[in-house]
Design an enzyme around this catalytic site. Structure first.
Site, PDB file in Angstrom:
ATOM      1  N   CYS A   1      44.108  34.692  46.636  1.00  0.00           N
ATOM      2  CA  CYS A   1      44.843  34.261  47.825  1.00  0.00           C
ATOM      3  C   CYS A   1      46.135  35.060  47.960  1.00  0.00           C
ATOM      4  CB  CYS A   1      45.196  32.790  47.846  1.00  0.00           C
ATOM      5  SG  CYS A   1      43.765  31.709  47.834  1.00  0.00           S
TER       6      CYS A   1
ATOM      7  N   ARG B   1      43.599  40.384  47.387  1.00  0.00           N
ATOM      8  CA  ARG B   1      43.736  39.154  46.600  1.00  0.00           C
ATOM      9  C   ARG B   1      42.667  38.113  46.941  1.00  0.00           C
ATOM     10  NH1 ARG B   1      48.508  38.652  43.935  1.00  0.00           N
ATOM     11  NH2 ARG B   1      48.267  36.399  43.909  1.00  0.00           N
TER      12      ARG B   1
ATOM     13  N   TRP C   1      40.817  33.344  48.645  1.00  0.00           N
ATOM     14  CA  TRP C   1      39.722  33.423  47.679  1.00  0.00           C
ATOM     15  C   TRP C   1      39.367  31.968  47.384  1.00  0.00           C
ATOM     16  CZ3 TRP C   1      38.618  32.028  42.557  1.00  0.00           C
ATOM     17  CH2 TRP C   1      37.492  32.666  41.992  1.00  0.00           C
TER      18      TRP C   1
ATOM     19  N   ASN D   1      48.404  29.219  47.454  1.00  0.00           N
ATOM     20  CA  ASN D   1      47.675  30.007  46.467  1.00  0.00           C
ATOM     21  C   ASN D   1      47.708  29.214  45.172  1.00  0.00           C
ATOM     22  OD1 ASN D   1      46.666  32.012  44.758  1.00  0.00           O
ATOM     23  ND2 ASN D   1      48.651  33.015  44.547  1.00  0.00           N
ATOM     24  N   GLY D   2      46.568  28.969  44.569  1.00  0.00           N
ATOM     25  CA  GLY D   2      46.538  28.211  43.312  1.00  0.00           C
ATOM     26  C   GLY D   2      45.612  27.026  43.423  1.00  0.00           C
TER      27      GLY D   2
ATOM     28  N   GLU E   1      32.864  48.963  29.603  1.00  0.00           N
ATOM     29  CA  GLU E   1      33.629  49.133  30.843  1.00  0.00           C
ATOM     30  C   GLU E   1      32.766  49.815  31.917  1.00  0.00           C
ATOM     31  OE1 GLU E   1      36.187  47.950  32.048  1.00  0.00           O
ATOM     32  OE2 GLU E   1      36.886  49.320  33.580  1.00  0.00           O
TER      33      GLU E   1
ATOM     34  N   LYS F   1      31.927  48.051  35.514  1.00  0.00           N
ATOM     35  CA  LYS F   1      32.206  48.690  36.807  1.00  0.00           C
ATOM     36  C   LYS F   1      30.951  48.692  37.669  1.00  0.00           C
ATOM     37  CE  LYS F   1      35.757  48.699  36.969  1.00  0.00           C
ATOM     38  NZ  LYS F   1      36.770  48.413  35.987  1.00  0.00           N
TER      39      LYS F   1
ATOM     40  N   GLU G   1      30.098  45.073  38.959  1.00  0.00           N
ATOM     41  CA  GLU G   1      30.964  44.493  39.982  1.00  0.00           C
ATOM     42  C   GLU G   1      30.957  45.291  41.282  1.00  0.00           C
ATOM     43  OE1 GLU G   1      35.139  44.268  38.919  1.00  0.00           O
ATOM     44  OE2 GLU G   1      35.002  46.104  37.768  1.00  0.00           O
TER      45      GLU G   1
ATOM     46  N   HIS H   1      18.291  46.620  16.970  1.00  0.00           N
ATOM     47  CA  HIS H   1      18.219  45.194  16.596  1.00  0.00           C
ATOM     48  C   HIS H   1      17.777  44.323  17.765  1.00  0.00           C
ATOM     49  CE1 HIS H   1      19.933  46.130  12.723  1.00  0.00           C
ATOM     50  NE2 HIS H   1      20.913  46.790  13.321  1.00  0.00           N
TER      51      HIS H   1
ATOM     52  N   LYS I   1      41.330  40.203  43.187  1.00  0.00           N
ATOM     53  CA  LYS I   1      42.057  41.074  42.265  1.00  0.00           C
ATOM     54  C   LYS I   1      42.681  40.309  41.101  1.00  0.00           C
ATOM     55  CE  LYS I   1      43.751  45.063  41.098  1.00  0.00           C
ATOM     56  NZ  LYS I   1      42.775  45.939  40.446  1.00  0.00           N
TER      57      LYS I   1
HETATM   58  C1  F6R Z   1      37.421  44.564  36.561  1.00  0.00           C
HETATM   59  C2  F6R Z   1      38.687  43.875  36.701  1.00  0.00           C
HETATM   60  C3  F6R Z   1      38.846  42.557  36.018  1.00  0.00           C
HETATM   61  C4  F6R Z   1      40.269  42.401  35.459  1.00  0.00           C
HETATM   62  C5  F6R Z   1      40.444  41.001  34.857  1.00  0.00           C
HETATM   63  C6  F6R Z   1      41.821  40.820  34.245  1.00  0.00           C
HETATM   64  O1  F6R Z   1      37.440  45.779  37.237  1.00  0.00           O
HETATM   65  O2  F6R Z   1      39.576  44.330  37.351  1.00  0.00           O
HETATM   66  O3  F6R Z   1      37.895  42.390  35.025  1.00  0.00           O
HETATM   67  O4  F6R Z   1      40.471  43.382  34.487  1.00  0.00           O
HETATM   68  O5  F6R Z   1      40.257  40.038  35.853  1.00  0.00           O
HETATM   69  O6  F6R Z   1      42.832  40.987  35.198  1.00  0.00           O
HETATM   70  P1  F6R Z   1      44.318  41.232  34.773  1.00  0.00           P
HETATM   71  O7  F6R Z   1      44.394  42.535  34.089  1.00  0.00           O
HETATM   72  O8  F6R Z   1      45.102  41.194  36.056  1.00  0.00           O
HETATM   73  O9  F6R Z   1      44.700  40.101  33.850  1.00  0.00           O
END
Ligand code: F6R
Length: 623
Positions: free
Chosen positions: A2, A27, A78, A104-105, A492, A496, A499, A515, A618
């Site tokens: 949000c 956000r 969100w 937000n929250g 990682e 990527k 997502e 295994h 985000k």
């Molecule tokens: C993936 C991504 C998320 C964040 C995770 C932690 O691309 O961006 O997995 O890494 O939500 O977010 P932060 O770093 O803001 O605590």
């Protein structure tokens, strides 16, 4: 999770608020809404499910002239409580439409509050927790429930906040108060932008950076009132409260796409700079220095165990850090998912150092892990990309990653910056504890300092990754394998791809393949392998070559990320992506880059929005 914007000034509020929302859409993008005080008892509200573009189209339909006014606010959502439909979109109003609220929250006790209000005859028009606040503020302002808040908007909001449990940033307007906006925060972000004859409120400075770089960050349980001429901050009881003023050290261009189709593509290219900025100023007179160091060298010497806690991509950076910190400091390092940490009774005491890694600094899981650690007397050091966010505020020491704003929802440049910052923490520990001589610390730092140019070199050769991506667009699943520091890189790469391209992707430690996961290998299954250096890790290299030949023998299609000049692996690679030779511990900084490009390009080829993957936001401010 949000985005919120508020404005009081001399410009048309609708334009300022929509511009701000555009920069905060990362956000959350389940719905968007605006409210503008139009004078003479007028409060114009419009909201729409879906992206901001839907709201803008609706505003064009109804006519923007109905939103003339210089006080307004907006929200991009969100969804938490209630599906993302029009009626659950913010702003929410009281029954008479005199109060508007964006939030937000999560208000954890909203069900009890709602029952109480319904018992008093209040009718609800949404499924959200936020609507309770609109009704409660309206009642406080009207003096319905007694108390001394009648006709006083800040006092009404303070009284309501005192009744709320959970996390919130709330921004409130009332038709009787066309020249001011009131806001409050607890465990969710809120900054005030200080302009000339205008004031801004936002979840993130990106919303108002176009107008001012002077800002004030609100603390926990503070309430702020903005007018066009200034702001006033109190605690929840109306006592004046101190805030921290700061000047934003990046400008509008950093928050714009700069000719790129997507922010993420721009942010991938910004990685050399993000690394250089993160390292800058941290090696002074032959010593590593951290940012807000509220831990002494003696504290660092007393450390007998390190936990690195984080989520998602930040967690992968923590996994990388374990290899370096254990190697340099001879200290046991545990890496924990922040969401699991406090639920399994970790053994912590005042000699435990907990490193909390978070781009946003507001991830609820990581914040709660920090609070748990501090509750057990452990020392907490935050690695964070957002100045003054809640996690660094609640930590004993901070090291900022100066990666600049990251707007693409998927983390890229902040991952590399987190690795660099985690390494600085490792070197600071090694320096304080004497497990490395000063010249060794200097050598490690200098090797890190050479990485921006190595990453720039990788960026010059991503064409191969693009070509491979084009050939993978229709794949059903992709596996990623790595060993040692290549293992978190494999994880990682898989994250990527999941997502961004909504593709089934799994990362494995290559040694684990035999295994179980090897049963997944079938004809044409793409398998991405992150190779260690043939010189730096010769034994592991040889083992991985065997792993690749095993999967190739079973028909898999191998895509290999290997050091330039690695001839041994070439025969086993159906596609070969070369990266420059760098020291072992620094390999993740080069080998991650092609994987980011691969995921972004596959998503693009599949027609997905690279910056705003479905269901994600985000920063994740709910547990
Ligand atoms: C993936 C991504 C998320 C964040 C995770 C932690 O691309 O961006 O997995 O890494 O939500 O977010 P932060 O770093 O803001 O605590």
């Amino acid at each position: 999770m949000c985005g919120i914007v508020g404005y009081v000034g001399h410009r048309p509020a609708l334009d300022v608020v929509l511009d701000g929302l555009r920069r905060l859409e990362y956000r959350g993008y389940d719905s968007a809404g605006v409210a503008v005080l139009t004078g003479a008892d007028g409060l114009a509200v419009e909201r729409r499910a879906g992206r901001l573009a839907n709201l803008e189209a609706r505003l064009d339909e109804v006519g923007r002239e109905a939103f003339a006014g210089t006080t307004g606010m907006g929200h991009t959502r969100w969804a938490t409580h209630g599906p993302p439909v029009d009626r659950n979109s913010h702003p929410h109003r009281d029954g008479r439409g005199r109060v508007a609220v964006v939030h937000n929250g999560i208000i954890e006790n909203f069900a009890a509050l709602r029952r109480e209000l319904e018992g008093a005859g209040v009718e609800f028009s949404s499924d959200t927790d936020t609507e309770t606040v609109a009704h409660l503020v309206a009642r406080a302002y009207d003096g319905v429930d007694g108390g001394d808040t009648e006709g006083d908007l800040p006092a009404s909001l303070r009284a309501v906040c005192r009744r709320l449990d959970g996390a919130f940033t709330l921004v409130v307007t009332h038709v009787d108060e066309p020249d001011r906006i009131v806001a409050a925060r607890r465990s969710s972000p809120l900054v005030v932008g200080i302009g000339s004859g205008e004031m801004f409120l936002a979840s993130d400075v990106a919303a108002f950076i176009e107008h001012t770089r002077e800002a004030v960050e609100l603390g926990q349980d503070q309430v702020v009132t903005i007018t066009r001429d200034g702001y006033e901050v109190t605690d929840l009881h109306g006592e004046p409260s101190r805030v921290r003023a700061f000047t934003v050290d990046w400008d509008l261009s950093a928050a714009e796409k700069g000719g790129h189709e997507y922010f993420m593509l721009k942010e991938i290219e910004e990685q050399p700079e993000a690394l250089a900025n993160t390292l800058r100023g941290h090696f002074v007179d032959g010593r590593i220095v951290l940012d807000e160091q509220r831990l002494t060298d003696q504290d660092l010497r007393d450390v007998d165990k390190v936990f690195v806690v984080a989520c998602g991509t930040a967690y992968h950076s923590a996994m990388v850090a374990k290899y370096a910190i254990e190697h340099w400091c001879r200290l046991p390092v545990e890496v924990e998912l922040a969401s699991e940490f406090r639920y399994r009774d970790p053994v912590l005491d005042r000699d435990t150092l907990v490193v909390a890694v978070s781009q946003s600094g507001e991830t609820a899981d990581t914040l709660e892990a920090v609070r748990h650690a501090r509750g057990q007397k452990a020392r907490v050091l935050a690695v964070c990309n957002t100045n003054g966010a809640q996690i660094p505020r609640e930590s004993d020491a901070v090291l900022y990653t100066h990666a600049g704003p990251e707007i693409g929802v998927a983390s890229t440049k902040t991952f590399l910056a987190q690795i660099a910052a985690n390494y600085l923490v490792g070197l600071a520990l090694a320096q304080a504890r004497g497990t490395k001589y000063p010249d060794e610390v200097a050598r490690e730092f200098n090797e890190l300092a050479a990485m921006p140019s190595a990453v720039r070199q990788v960026l010059g050769t991503v064409e191969t990754a693009r070509r491979v991506a084009a050939s993978l667009a229709d794949a059903k699943a992709v596996l990623f394998l790595g060993r040692h520091v290549g293992y978190p890189v494999a994880l990682e790469g898989a994250l990527k791809l999941k997502e961004l391209a909504y593709m089934h992707a799994e990362g494995f430690a290559a040694g684990e393949l035999k295994h179980g996961p090897i049963a997944l290998i079938e004809e044409e299954l793409p398998v991405v392998v992150v190779m260690p250096s043939p010189k730096g890790r010769a034994v592991l290299h040889a083992k991985l070559v065997s792993n690749i030949s095993e999967i190739q023998a079973r028909g898999a299609r191998t895509i290999v990320i290997a050091e330039e000049g690695d001839e041994t692996v070439r025969p086993f690679a159906d596609s070969l992506i070369e990266v420059p030779a760098v020291p072992t511990l620094l390999q993740p900084l080069v080998s991650t880059v092609p994987l980011q490009v691969l995921a972004a390009e596959i998503a693009r080829a599949r027609g997905y929005d690279v910056d705003k993957p479905r269901n994600l936001a985000k920063s994740v401010t709910v547990e």
